[in-house]
Design a protein around this motif. Sequence first.
Motif, PDB file in Angstrom:
ATOM      1  N   ASP A   1       0.859  -1.180   0.000  1.00 13.88           N
ATOM      2  CA  ASP A   1       0.000   0.000   0.000  1.00 13.88           C
ATOM      3  C   ASP A   1       0.901   1.237   0.000  1.00 13.88           C
ATOM      4  OD1 ASP A   1      -2.055   1.757   0.178  1.00 13.88           O
ATOM      5  OD2 ASP A   1      -2.771   1.120   2.149  1.00 13.88           O
ATOM      6  N   ALA A   2       0.878   1.997  -1.085  1.00 16.74           N
ATOM      7  CA  ALA A   2       1.817   3.105  -1.243  1.00 16.74           C
ATOM      8  C   ALA A   2       1.505   4.292  -0.352  1.00 16.74           C
ATOM      9  CB  ALA A   2       1.841   3.548  -2.705  1.00 16.74           C
ATOM     10  N   SER A   3       0.231   4.564  -0.069  1.00 15.01           N
ATOM     11  CA  SER A   3      -0.104   5.750   0.713  1.00 15.01           C
ATOM     12  C   SER A   3      -1.390   5.522   1.495  1.00 15.01           C
ATOM     13  CB  SER A   3      -0.273   6.966  -0.209  1.00 15.01           C
ATOM     14  OG  SER A   3      -1.309   6.733  -1.148  1.00 15.01           O
ATOM     15  N   PRO A   4      -1.536   6.218   2.633  1.00 14.96           N
ATOM     16  CA  PRO A   4      -2.745   6.050   3.444  1.00 14.96           C
ATOM     17  C   PRO A   4      -3.971   6.635   2.756  1.00 14.96           C
ATOM     18  CG  PRO A   4      -1.403   7.824   4.309  1.00 14.96           C
ATOM     19  CD  PRO A   4      -0.594   7.160   3.243  1.00 14.96           C
ATOM     20  N   GLY A   5      -5.123   6.146   3.138  1.00 16.23           N
ATOM     21  CA  GLY A   5      -6.353   6.680   2.576  1.00 16.23           C
ATOM     22  C   GLY A   5      -7.441   5.642   2.426  1.00 16.23           C
ATOM     23  N   SER A   6      -7.069   4.457   1.950  1.00 22.64           N
ATOM     24  CA  SER A   6      -8.101   3.440   1.716  1.00 22.64           C
ATOM     25  C   SER A   6      -8.301   2.524   2.914  1.00 22.64           C
ATOM     26  CB  SER A   6      -7.741   2.596   0.497  1.00 22.64           C
ATOM     27  OG  SER A   6      -6.565   1.833   0.736  1.00 22.64           O
ATOM     28  N   PHE A   7      -7.349   2.509   3.855  1.00 23.34           N
ATOM     29  CA  PHE A   7      -7.412   1.585   4.981  1.00 23.34           C
ATOM     30  C   PHE A   7      -7.790   2.362   6.244  1.00 23.34           C
ATOM     31  CE2 PHE A   7      -5.728  -1.334   8.232  1.00 23.34           C
ATOM     32  CZ  PHE A   7      -6.244  -2.529   7.760  1.00 23.34           C
ATOM     33  N   GLY A   8      -8.935   2.036   6.822  1.00 21.74           N
ATOM     34  CA  GLY A   8      -9.392   2.762   7.988  1.00 21.74           C
ATOM     35  C   GLY A   8      -9.916   1.847   9.074  1.00 21.74           C
ATOM     36  N   VAL A   9      -9.757   2.287  10.324  1.00 23.86           N
ATOM     37  CA  VAL A   9     -10.218   1.524  11.484  1.00 23.86           C
ATOM     38  C   VAL A   9     -11.052   2.452  12.368  1.00 23.86           C
ATOM     39  CG1 VAL A   9      -9.552   0.060  13.427  1.00 23.86           C
ATOM     40  CG2 VAL A   9      -8.038   0.243  11.433  1.00 23.86           C
ATOM     41  N   SER A  10     -12.254   2.016  12.732  1.00 25.94           N
ATOM     42  CA  SER A  10     -13.093   2.810  13.615  1.00 25.94           C
ATOM     43  C   SER A  10     -12.560   2.749  15.042  1.00 25.94           C
ATOM     44  CB  SER A  10     -14.539   2.299  13.583  1.00 25.94           C
ATOM     45  OG  SER A  10     -15.303   2.898  14.617  1.00 25.94           O
ATOM     46  N   LEU A  11     -12.312   3.903  15.646  1.00 29.78           N
ATOM     47  CA  LEU A  11     -11.842   3.950  17.031  1.00 29.78           C
ATOM     48  C   LEU A  11     -12.981   3.675  18.005  1.00 29.78           C
ATOM     49  CD1 LEU A  11      -9.629   7.134  16.678  1.00 29.78           C
ATOM     50  CD2 LEU A  11      -8.797   4.806  17.036  1.00 29.78           C
ATOM     51  N   ALA A  12     -14.213   3.771  17.534  1.00 27.13           N
ATOM     52  CA  ALA A  12     -15.368   3.558  18.405  1.00 27.13           C
ATOM     53  C   ALA A  12     -15.792   2.098  18.460  1.00 27.13           C
ATOM     54  CB  ALA A  12     -16.548   4.406  17.935  1.00 27.13           C
ATOM     55  N   SER A  13     -15.717   1.403  17.310  1.00 28.15           N
ATOM     56  CA  SER A  13     -16.213   0.019  17.256  1.00 28.15           C
ATOM     57  C   SER A  13     -15.133  -1.013  16.974  1.00 28.15           C
ATOM     58  CB  SER A  13     -17.290  -0.099  16.176  1.00 28.15           C
ATOM     59  OG  SER A  13     -16.722   0.102  14.881  1.00 28.15           O
TER      60      SER A  13
ATOM     61  N   ASP B   1     -10.442  -2.238   4.137  1.00 29.67           N
ATOM     62  CA  ASP B   1      -9.548  -1.756   3.096  1.00 29.67           C
ATOM     63  C   ASP B   1     -10.380  -1.650   1.821  1.00 29.67           C
ATOM     64  OD1 ASP B   1      -7.662  -1.278   1.149  1.00 29.67           O
ATOM     65  OD2 ASP B   1      -6.174  -2.636   1.995  1.00 29.67           O
ATOM     66  N   PHE B   2     -10.658  -0.412   1.422  1.00 27.19           N
ATOM     67  CA  PHE B   2     -11.531  -0.203   0.264  1.00 27.19           C
ATOM     68  C   PHE B   2     -10.870  -0.632  -1.037  1.00 27.19           C
ATOM     69  CE2 PHE B   2     -13.135   2.770   3.468  1.00 27.19           C
ATOM     70  CZ  PHE B   2     -14.479   2.420   3.476  1.00 27.19           C
ATOM     71  N   ALA B   3      -9.554  -0.864  -0.999  1.00 25.50           N
ATOM     72  CA  ALA B   3      -8.849  -1.318  -2.196  1.00 25.50           C
ATOM     73  C   ALA B   3      -8.779  -2.841  -2.269  1.00 25.50           C
ATOM     74  CB  ALA B   3      -7.442  -0.729  -2.231  1.00 25.50           C
ATOM     75  N   ASP B   4      -9.250  -3.519  -1.234  1.00 25.78           N
ATOM     76  CA  ASP B   4      -9.226  -4.984  -1.192  1.00 25.78           C
ATOM     77  C   ASP B   4     -10.522  -5.458  -0.550  1.00 25.78           C
ATOM     78  OD1 ASP B   4      -8.819  -7.667  -0.843  1.00 25.78           O
ATOM     79  OD2 ASP B   4      -6.877  -7.473   0.176  1.00 25.78           O
ATOM     80  N   GLN B   5     -11.438  -5.952  -1.346  1.00 31.19           N
ATOM     81  CA  GLN B   5     -12.759  -6.334  -0.844  1.00 31.19           C
ATOM     82  C   GLN B   5     -12.726  -7.477   0.156  1.00 31.19           C
ATOM     83  OE1 GLN B   5     -15.153  -7.523  -4.178  1.00 31.19           O
ATOM     84  NE2 GLN B   5     -13.872  -9.304  -4.687  1.00 31.19           N
ATOM     85  N   ASP B   6     -11.626  -8.204   0.225  1.00 32.16           N
ATOM     86  CA  ASP B   6     -11.522  -9.312   1.174  1.00 32.16           C
ATOM     87  C   ASP B   6     -10.920  -8.872   2.516  1.00 32.16           C
ATOM     88  OD1 ASP B   6     -12.566 -11.222  -0.618  1.00 32.16           O
ATOM     89  OD2 ASP B   6     -10.605 -11.446  -1.588  1.00 32.16           O
ATOM     90  N   ALA B   7     -10.424  -7.665   2.569  1.00 38.13           N
ATOM     91  CA  ALA B   7      -9.766  -7.188   3.790  1.00 38.13           C
ATOM     92  C   ALA B   7     -10.727  -6.334   4.604  1.00 38.13           C
ATOM     93  CB  ALA B   7      -8.502  -6.406   3.440  1.00 38.13           C
ATOM     94  N   HIS B   8     -11.402  -6.937   5.564  1.00 40.76           N
ATOM     95  CA  HIS B   8     -12.326  -6.224   6.447  1.00 40.76           C
ATOM     96  C   HIS B   8     -12.589  -7.087   7.673  1.00 40.76           C
ATOM     97  CE1 HIS B   8     -15.706  -8.838   5.250  1.00 40.76           C
ATOM     98  NE2 HIS B   8     -15.178  -8.769   4.036  1.00 40.76           N
ATOM     99  N   GLY B   9     -13.021  -6.449   8.741  1.00 44.30           N
ATOM    100  CA  GLY B   9     -13.310  -7.195   9.966  1.00 44.30           C
ATOM    101  C   GLY B   9     -14.093  -6.352  10.946  1.00 44.30           C
ATOM    102  N   GLY B  10     -14.536  -6.990  12.017  1.00 43.23           N
ATOM    103  CA  GLY B  10     -15.439  -6.320  12.941  1.00 43.23           C
ATOM    104  C   GLY B  10     -14.843  -5.867  14.252  1.00 43.23           C
TER     105      GLY B  10
END
Length: 330
Positions: free
Chosen positions: A47-59, A64-73
């Motif tokens: 991943d060259a630069s930040p922007g597509s990968f985000g983590v909720s601090l609340a939940s 990862d919006f650039a990788d449809q398989d990369a997500h979790g709860g």
Amino acid sequence: MAKSTVQKIQQVAAVALNSAEILLADWLPDGQRQGSEWVARNSARADASPGSFGVSLASGKWNDFADQDAHGGDLVSLLSYLRGCRQIDAAMMIDEQLGLGIFQRAGASSAPPAAPCDMPTKHQQRLRAEAKRLTAQHHAAQAAQRLWQASGPADPAHPYLVEKGIEPYHLRQSAQGQLLVPLYADGKLVNVQCIDSQGGKRFLKGGRVRGGYAPLGKVQAGRQLFICEGWATGATLHAHTREAVACAMNAGNLAAVAESLRERYDAIDLIIAGDDDRVTPGNPGRTAANAAALAIGSLVLFPNWPEGAPGELSDFNDLARWYRQQGKAP
């Protein structure tokens, strides 16, 4: 009944949220907080630069919006993904790093030892200390809210108020007769300062103070907002100016409160109303006030001592009381 392994993983994930920003700063060190999310590069791929990968601090939810398989709860599944290990291994590592003891208690799971996906050991002490601090602040905030709700309006005849010559405004008074001064941070009640009839002051143990303040009056566009140290000083300023006041409670907190309020009220005219500790070496009140004013580019104001005013007087409430004792108007 002993908790199952799945329940323990879920418990770790829930408790880890209290330290989410600290953990994420360690796991994804090139990221930063943006609102209620931690945004960073995905270190698990190129991943060259930040922007597509985000983590909720609340939940704890991540994606990862650039990788449809990369997500979790939750944060456990996130660490499992980042380190390429099982969720049980990730949960046990978080448990150890934060010193939670969830997997070490009686009846703990007999799951195999965690795979080598440990975070750097040099961070363990810092993470545990920060988790302990945040947990203590959370408990103190809950206690402050319960105490505040269980208390009634402050008695104007309370000895401290009478001595200082100030109104109670919105203060409350506990069943034990202590005045309660509320401290707010990020719009939430996080602590209270308890003041007894002799003027003794204390905060709730472990409660947040830095960046917290006690408000007086309503902040309005085109008006001024004074930032001072103690609540009695703030009440005096509010009574004489009718402007809003934020009481930082001590000199060391002036800059933190000033910077927070400057960020929140960019168009408001902020003024630091400092103490003038003239007989104290280094004059800590004046030093801290000047530093806070410099940090936010604001004006700074100190009491204008008339001839004959004793040197031990240091704040605006001291000045107002001295004038009253002399039978003069400030």
